[in-house]
Enzyme design. Sequence first.
Site, PDB file in Angstrom:
ATOM      1  N   ASP A   1      74.337 -10.809  33.550  1.00  0.00           N
ATOM      2  CA  ASP A   1      73.842 -10.885  35.016  1.00  0.00           C
ATOM      3  C   ASP A   1      73.128 -12.172  35.089  1.00  0.00           C
ATOM      4  O   ASP A   1      72.538 -12.675  34.291  1.00  0.00           O
ATOM      5  CB  ASP A   1      72.817  -9.721  35.180  1.00  0.00           C
ATOM      6  CG  ASP A   1      72.675  -9.332  36.311  1.00  0.00           C
ATOM      7  OD1 ASP A   1      72.799  -9.984  37.433  1.00  0.00           O
ATOM      8  OD2 ASP A   1      72.029  -8.059  36.659  1.00  0.00           O
TER       9      ASP A   1
ATOM     10  N   ASP B   1      79.470  -3.703  35.187  1.00  0.00           N
ATOM     11  CA  ASP B   1      78.290  -3.088  35.129  1.00  0.00           C
ATOM     12  C   ASP B   1      78.621  -2.155  36.381  1.00  0.00           C
ATOM     13  O   ASP B   1      79.241  -2.130  37.151  1.00  0.00           O
ATOM     14  CB  ASP B   1      77.144  -3.821  35.062  1.00  0.00           C
ATOM     15  CG  ASP B   1      75.845  -3.455  34.381  1.00  0.00           C
ATOM     16  OD1 ASP B   1      75.851  -1.997  34.346  1.00  0.00           O
ATOM     17  OD2 ASP B   1      74.892  -4.101  33.770  1.00  0.00           O
TER      18      ASP B   1
ATOM     19  N   TRP C   1      77.266   3.077  30.698  1.00  0.00           N
ATOM     20  CA  TRP C   1      76.185   3.611  29.981  1.00  0.00           C
ATOM     21  C   TRP C   1      76.439   5.109  29.564  1.00  0.00           C
ATOM     22  O   TRP C   1      75.681   5.901  29.489  1.00  0.00           O
ATOM     23  CB  TRP C   1      75.008   3.695  30.681  1.00  0.00           C
ATOM     24  CG  TRP C   1      74.816   2.328  31.539  1.00  0.00           C
ATOM     25  CD1 TRP C   1      74.753   1.288  31.238  1.00  0.00           C
ATOM     26  CD2 TRP C   1      74.442   2.345  32.957  1.00  0.00           C
ATOM     27  NE1 TRP C   1      74.500   0.264  32.310  1.00  0.00           N
ATOM     28  CE2 TRP C   1      74.445   0.830  33.440  1.00  0.00           C
ATOM     29  CE3 TRP C   1      74.524   3.326  34.077  1.00  0.00           C
ATOM     30  CZ2 TRP C   1      74.301   0.680  34.821  1.00  0.00           C
ATOM     31  CZ3 TRP C   1      74.440   3.027  35.196  1.00  0.00           C
ATOM     32  CH2 TRP C   1      74.169   1.626  35.687  1.00  0.00           C
ATOM     33  N   GLY C   2      77.793   5.484  29.482  1.00  0.00           N
ATOM     34  CA  GLY C   2      77.978   6.821  28.760  1.00  0.00           C
ATOM     35  C   GLY C   2      78.073   7.852  29.842  1.00  0.00           C
ATOM     36  O   GLY C   2      78.079   9.021  29.955  1.00  0.00           O
TER      37      GLY C   2
ATOM     38  N   ASP D   1      70.947   1.184  27.992  1.00  0.00           N
ATOM     39  CA  ASP D   1      70.694   0.145  27.161  1.00  0.00           C
ATOM     40  C   ASP D   1      69.771   0.105  25.911  1.00  0.00           C
ATOM     41  O   ASP D   1      68.967   0.832  25.896  1.00  0.00           O
ATOM     42  CB  ASP D   1      69.736  -1.119  27.835  1.00  0.00           C
ATOM     43  CG  ASP D   1      70.621  -1.594  29.396  1.00  0.00           C
ATOM     44  OD1 ASP D   1      71.678  -1.018  29.367  1.00  0.00           O
ATOM     45  OD2 ASP D   1      70.209  -2.145  29.890  1.00  0.00           O
TER      46      ASP D   1
HETATM   47  C1  GLA Z   1      72.444  -3.409  32.802  1.00  0.00           C
HETATM   48  C2  GLA Z   1      73.419  -3.549  31.567  1.00  0.00           C
HETATM   49  C3  GLA Z   1      72.703  -4.450  30.614  1.00  0.00           C
HETATM   50  C4  GLA Z   1      72.560  -6.033  31.261  1.00  0.00           C
HETATM   51  C5  GLA Z   1      71.670  -5.597  32.226  1.00  0.00           C
HETATM   52  C6  GLA Z   1      71.646  -6.938  33.187  1.00  0.00           C
HETATM   53  O1  GLA Z   1      71.279  -2.787  32.224  1.00  0.00           O
HETATM   54  O2  GLA Z   1      73.624  -2.035  30.844  1.00  0.00           O
HETATM   55  O3  GLA Z   1      73.667  -4.607  29.525  1.00  0.00           O
HETATM   56  O4  GLA Z   1      73.818  -6.549  31.614  1.00  0.00           O
HETATM   57  O5  GLA Z   1      72.223  -4.627  33.211  1.00  0.00           O
HETATM   58  O6  GLA Z   1      71.113  -6.845  34.194  1.00  0.00           O
END
Ligand code: GLA
Length: 590
Positions: free
Chosen positions: A79, A179, A245-246, A266
């Site tokens: 990001d 994402d 994220w699952g 995360d």
């Molecule tokens: C999410 C993703 C992370 C990262 C951040 C960046 O939280 O899960 O791995 O890419 O965004 O903002």
Amino acid sequence: MVLGRIGLALAVVAGFSAVNGQAAAAPNHQTLAATPPMGWNPYNAFGLNYGQDDVLASADALVKLGLRDDGYRYVNIDDGWWLKRGPKGMRIRTNLYAIAKLPGGGASMRPFVDHLHAMGLKAGIYTDIGYNTCSQRWDKTTPNLPVGTRAEREVGSMDHQAIDVRDFSRWGFDFVKVDACGIADFGPDAPDVKNGTYRQMGPIMLRERPGASDLARVEGLYASFEREIRKARPGHPLVFSICAWGEADVNNWAPRFSQMWRTSGDINASWASMLHNFDSAASRSLFAGPGHWNDPDMLEVGNGAFDANHLTEARAHMSLWAVIAAPLILGLDLRKATPEILAVIRNKDVIAVNQDPAGHQGVIIARQGDGEIIAKPLAISGHKAVAMINRGDQPLHLSVSLAELNLMADGAQIRDLWHGSQGVLRDGVVSVDLAPHETALLRIEGRLAQPALRSPADMPARFHVTQVGYLPPDRTTKEQWVPARIGFLPSGAPITRGDGLETAAIGASAGSHLVVDLGGQFRTLRFTPGVKAGYGVKLDGKALAPHAGADGSVTLSLAGARRLELIAPPRTAGADTFIWHDLRFERAVN
Ligand code: GLA
């Protein structure tokens, strides 16, 4: 000019033909990401406060420190790379990346990618499946937020999948992480949606609540993104990494069309977070294999509780990712890496476990208090990597018998991959004394106890869950319901035999379909169904009528078949789950 025309021609509305995990499509596997991707990403080290200099310095470090040649090849930007969505749908980031202005406006990141390629590295880029991105919702102080009007700030791929994927492909990228904040965090209550800074989107993906999410739409958006990937550069597609994220049951549908998918939120550099993310992937050994990997998130080795003052934890973290064939994406500032930390991430024997060409994810074969044992069958018959894990804060003695590993009691060679010593083997039992948080990663080279017989734990990558069957409507992401598991029910309850796990058993959701790639190599299958009737078996698409013998077991001829399908009874038969006990596949050739 030309680019604008192509962009218009390819603009699509995404989100059609959703199948919501129930389609029996073939899994996506084999060629792309045949072993778990290895590389580096800035996010764990820098958050979003990084730029081109940091990325290029890290790329230099990968080469100079020898990490590229160890296999860490992907340099993935995260990001924050964008400035805005430009007038013709292009993204530009003029001040950070080595871009070239194109005639008629827009810019190319090709020079940046070419630079990495010239160093013998690969390049990864990042987007979001919604209109807006995680940084715009959660990281408002970063200097790397998109600028401009509301529309210009919509740098996510929603409504722009085709043009974005074309750009990423034309620029030469090899990998894309997609994402999901755009479809989860921009609902009507988000402050910046309320004040008009961002457009409202859904939310269609509710965090922690898959049952309340618009699963078909979420899956449909990611599925159409993958179709664009295949269209954009036929024969040389980008590796597709789904970062949901699952949530939205992503683990159940992503294996069919992506190379890796996040199984949890995360990671952070704490012991508890590392274990939480590990568990979210470790329960899903039947969903991974060559070309499709569970992703418990990027490594924190070198950071926080895994830094040079915590080498026991750093080695444990690395061992766990290695044994479950997780992608190894480094997340430390390589310019500050100490020799001790470099020794952890460069351990060739440990990397070889992760990159073993058979692509099996290790299977949980025992749990004793804070102890856990995971075994990963390796490509050479009779060779296994075994992680003996102390999750707790007290010293622990752990043991596993070679019989539990389906190996002959004598003649096995055992090597501790961290300390180089021989493991302790007495009377066919391997024992280790573990410090708090220590994992011993062993390579055991022996002979199979019954050379022709294989249980699911001997070959998890041959399995694919093509229909997930029953899912409890109140399931949460935290306590995942896994539609097919070795040694456990979908709820996580162990299937026990004596005082251990029954690792020849698969606990499955009612109505689930498991496909086993037999490749013509097996002669017979024997199993004992958990209930006598209602289940189905198909061989190369043809339904069989299995009969149980006097002991309740069923024996089937597999001669020459390529594809076996195991179909659990539907929920209407009365139960949410079904157990395939004592699955034993007899090989025709060794
Ligand atoms: C999410 C993703 C992370 C990262 C951040 C960046 O939280 O899960 O791995 O890419 O965004 O903002």
